[in-house]
Enzyme design. Structure first.
Site, PDB file in Angstrom:
ATOM      1  N   CYS A  62      -2.781  18.969  -0.663  1.00  0.00           N
ATOM      2  CA  CYS A  62      -4.048  18.856  -1.375  1.00  0.00           C
ATOM      3  C   CYS A  62      -3.960  17.638  -2.304  1.00  0.00           C
ATOM      4  CB  CYS A  62      -4.326  20.124  -2.181  1.00  0.00           C
ATOM      5  SG  CYS A  62      -3.127  20.423  -3.512  1.00  0.00           S
ATOM      6  N   HIS A  92       6.246  23.443  -4.366  1.00  0.00           N
ATOM      7  CA  HIS A  92       7.063  24.433  -3.668  1.00  0.00           C
ATOM      8  C   HIS A  92       7.277  24.048  -2.208  1.00  0.00           C
ATOM      9  CE1 HIS A  92       6.280  27.848  -6.769  1.00  0.00           C
ATOM     10  NE2 HIS A  92       7.341  27.128  -7.069  1.00  0.00           N
ATOM     11  N   GLU A 183       3.595  28.405 -12.561  1.00  0.00           N
ATOM     12  CA  GLU A 183       2.239  28.153 -13.056  1.00  0.00           C
ATOM     13  C   GLU A 183       1.773  29.261 -13.995  1.00  0.00           C
ATOM     14  OE1 GLU A 183      -2.318  28.346 -11.588  1.00  0.00           O
ATOM     15  OE2 GLU A 183      -0.906  27.532 -10.108  1.00  0.00           O
ATOM     16  N   THR A 251      -3.942  29.714  -9.922  1.00  0.00           N
ATOM     17  CA  THR A 251      -4.939  29.054  -9.080  1.00  0.00           C
ATOM     18  C   THR A 251      -4.709  29.254  -7.590  1.00  0.00           C
ATOM     19  OG1 THR A 251      -3.681  26.977  -9.096  1.00  0.00           O
ATOM     20  CG2 THR A 251      -5.377  27.275 -10.803  1.00  0.00           C
ATOM     21  N   CYS A 286      -8.564  27.517  -7.464  1.00  0.00           N
ATOM     22  CA  CYS A 286      -8.364  26.142  -7.002  1.00  0.00           C
ATOM     23  C   CYS A 286      -9.206  25.885  -5.754  1.00  0.00           C
ATOM     24  CB  CYS A 286      -6.873  25.940  -6.693  1.00  0.00           C
ATOM     25  SG  CYS A 286      -6.501  24.491  -5.704  1.00  0.00           S
ATOM     26  N   SER A 315       6.082  29.390  -1.973  1.00  0.00           N
ATOM     27  CA  SER A 315       4.735  28.864  -2.190  1.00  0.00           C
ATOM     28  C   SER A 315       3.725  29.999  -2.173  1.00  0.00           C
ATOM     29  CB  SER A 315       4.390  27.842  -1.096  1.00  0.00           C
ATOM     30  OG  SER A 315       3.007  27.546  -1.102  1.00  0.00           O
ATOM     31  N   SER A 316       3.060  30.195  -3.286  1.00  0.00           N
ATOM     32  CA  SER A 316       2.094  31.291  -3.393  1.00  0.00           C
ATOM     33  C   SER A 316       0.919  31.111  -2.447  1.00  0.00           C
ATOM     34  CB  SER A 316       1.591  31.398  -4.838  1.00  0.00           C
ATOM     35  OG  SER A 316       0.610  32.399  -4.954  1.00  0.00           O
ATOM     36  N   ASN A 317       0.342  29.910  -2.411  1.00  0.00           N
ATOM     37  CA  ASN A 317      -0.841  29.724  -1.562  1.00  0.00           C
ATOM     38  C   ASN A 317      -0.492  29.877  -0.084  1.00  0.00           C
ATOM     39  OD1 ASN A 317      -0.991  26.787  -0.153  1.00  0.00           O
ATOM     40  ND2 ASN A 317       0.121  26.598  -2.073  1.00  0.00           N
TER      41      ASN A 317
END
Length: 406
Positions: A62, A92, A183, A251, A286, A315-317
């Site tokens: 991103c 991450h 975060e 986010t 986000c 990585s959370s997302n």
């Protein structure tokens, strides 16, 4: 130990045209993929023999991640003769972090720590990652007089603004996120920055439900505090600090879940008070995270035979993308191409067990339709590696241009 500095370092503009032109060329050489570009130009759908590959409309790096990486590379170029340090991980993704380490950028915090904040000098340069940093950590670094390169994502800072506003108004921040995530730790520290604010972190709907129950009718205070002992501010008292609440979020959480957390907490406040005067909320999801989730949901409307989700296991997302995929098809959350051990065996991350596991019989014989997506911290070159490995397991080898080799 060198003494702390009382002087403020002069601001240095890293984003000059000359610097960024050279930096972006290097970054592109490390992470760019002509094959992925080709697939995108084809609408994300390509057939290679009996293998059909479908890429999600949005995936991979991103803007915030690209900016953080660009600034880290620019710092290495501009401060070529100085020590460079990083607070934790820039993003991450282990490959990207390993690349920065190879450039001589050392870690100040986290499991890969190789230096100490108290040993920093005014000649040193410290990079703040895309997640941001906790206020006490940042204060310690500033006290050393270091040059600071702040790559914190703008979406993260928007959440900080809301949390600080809550704190200033005596409103407790209920943060939907992972309490141990960099975060969320940085965000929650903003609630305490002025000394008066409080926060409570809820990970999922089950934890949000416990908070809602307490808002409605109270409960066993000691049991509640034990449950959230690692997810609330010092001195937090649910009998006092749940009287007025504002919801914020990490986010990179799943948007639908964050919205449900917001809805349930508001409903609990209204049931208790008769109105939502003691409830606040702002949309702090986000945009890039939402775009990747929406793109995967769209892809899954016509489910492929299986999904590969590529990204760092912390990585959370990316984790949420994997969980979305599992709702529809067999989904494998992989770190890189090496996880595709053979057509009969794949190593992948189980998001519920929180460990890497091995699954057999993952790649069916005959025509197969494979969906691929990646988290916001995954570079395109890793996606290309995965695609080439997938095809090679079916006996299809691509040339440098991404066409089947003769």
């Amino acid at each position: 130990m060198p003494p702390a500095s009382s002087t403020t370092p002069q601001r240095v503009n890293l984003r000059t045209p000359g610097v960024m032109e050279e930096v972006q060329a290097v970054v592109e050489s490390h992470y760019h993929s002509p094959l992925v570009d080709r697939l995108r130009a084809a609408g994300g759908l390509c057939r290679f023999g009996d293998v059909t590959v479908r890429l999600a409309r949005q995936f991979g790096f991103c803007y915030g991640v690209e900016r953080a990486i660009d600034l880290a590379y620019a710092a290495r170029k501009v401060f070529a003769d100085r020590n460079l340090y990083l607070v934790g991980e820039i993003i991450h993704n282990p490959e990207v972090n390993a690349q920065l380490a190879s450039m001589g950028i050392r870690n100040l915090t986290g499991k890969n720590k190789s230096a100490e904040i108290d040993d920093l000098t005014p000649d040193d340069v410290v990079i703040i990652p895309a997640f941001g940093a906790e206020v006490p950590v940042l204060d310690r670094i500033k006290a050393r007089g270091c040059q600071i390169v702040d790559t914190t994502c703008g979406d993260v800072m928007s959440v900080w603004k809301r949390v600080r506003q809550y704190a200033g108004d005596g409103v407790t921040s209920v943060i939907h996120g992972k309490a141990d995530h960099e975060e969320t730790r940085a965000t929650s520290s903003r609630a305490r920055a002025a000394g008066a604010g409080h926060f409570l972190v809820v990970y999922d709907l089950a934890e949000a439900g416990l908070v809602c129950d307490y808002i409605r009718g109270g409960g066993d205070r000691c049991t509640f505090l034990e449950k959230f002992r690692d997810a609330c501010s010092e001195g937090f008292d649910p009998d006092i600090h749940l009287r007025s609440v504002g919801v914020a979020n990490q986010t990179t959480m799943l948007r639908s879940e964050t919205e449900e957390v917001q809805r349930r907490i508001r409903e609990a406040v209204v049931e208790r008070d008769g109105s939502d005067a003691n409830f606040r909320v702002f949309d702090t999801i986000c945009g890039a995270t939402q775009e990747r989730q929406d793109a995967l949901i769209e892809l899954l409307k016509q489910p492929p035979d299986l999904m590969l989700v590529v990204g760092g296991y912390n990585s959370s997302n990316t984790t949420h993308l994997a969980d979305l995929g599992k709702e529809k098809v067999s989904t494998y959350f992989i770190l890189n191409a090496g996880c595709l051990e053979s057509a009969a065996s794949i190593r992948h991350y189980d998001t519920h067990r929180r460990e890497e596991i091995v699954t057999g019989g993952w790649l069916p014989s005959g025509p197969v339709n494979v969906g691929i997506t990646a988290g916001a911290s995954c570079p395109n070159n890793l996606i290309e590696d995965v695609l080439r490995r997938l095809l090679a397991l079916r006996g299809i080898h691509l040339d440098a241009g991404g066409l089947p080799a003769a």
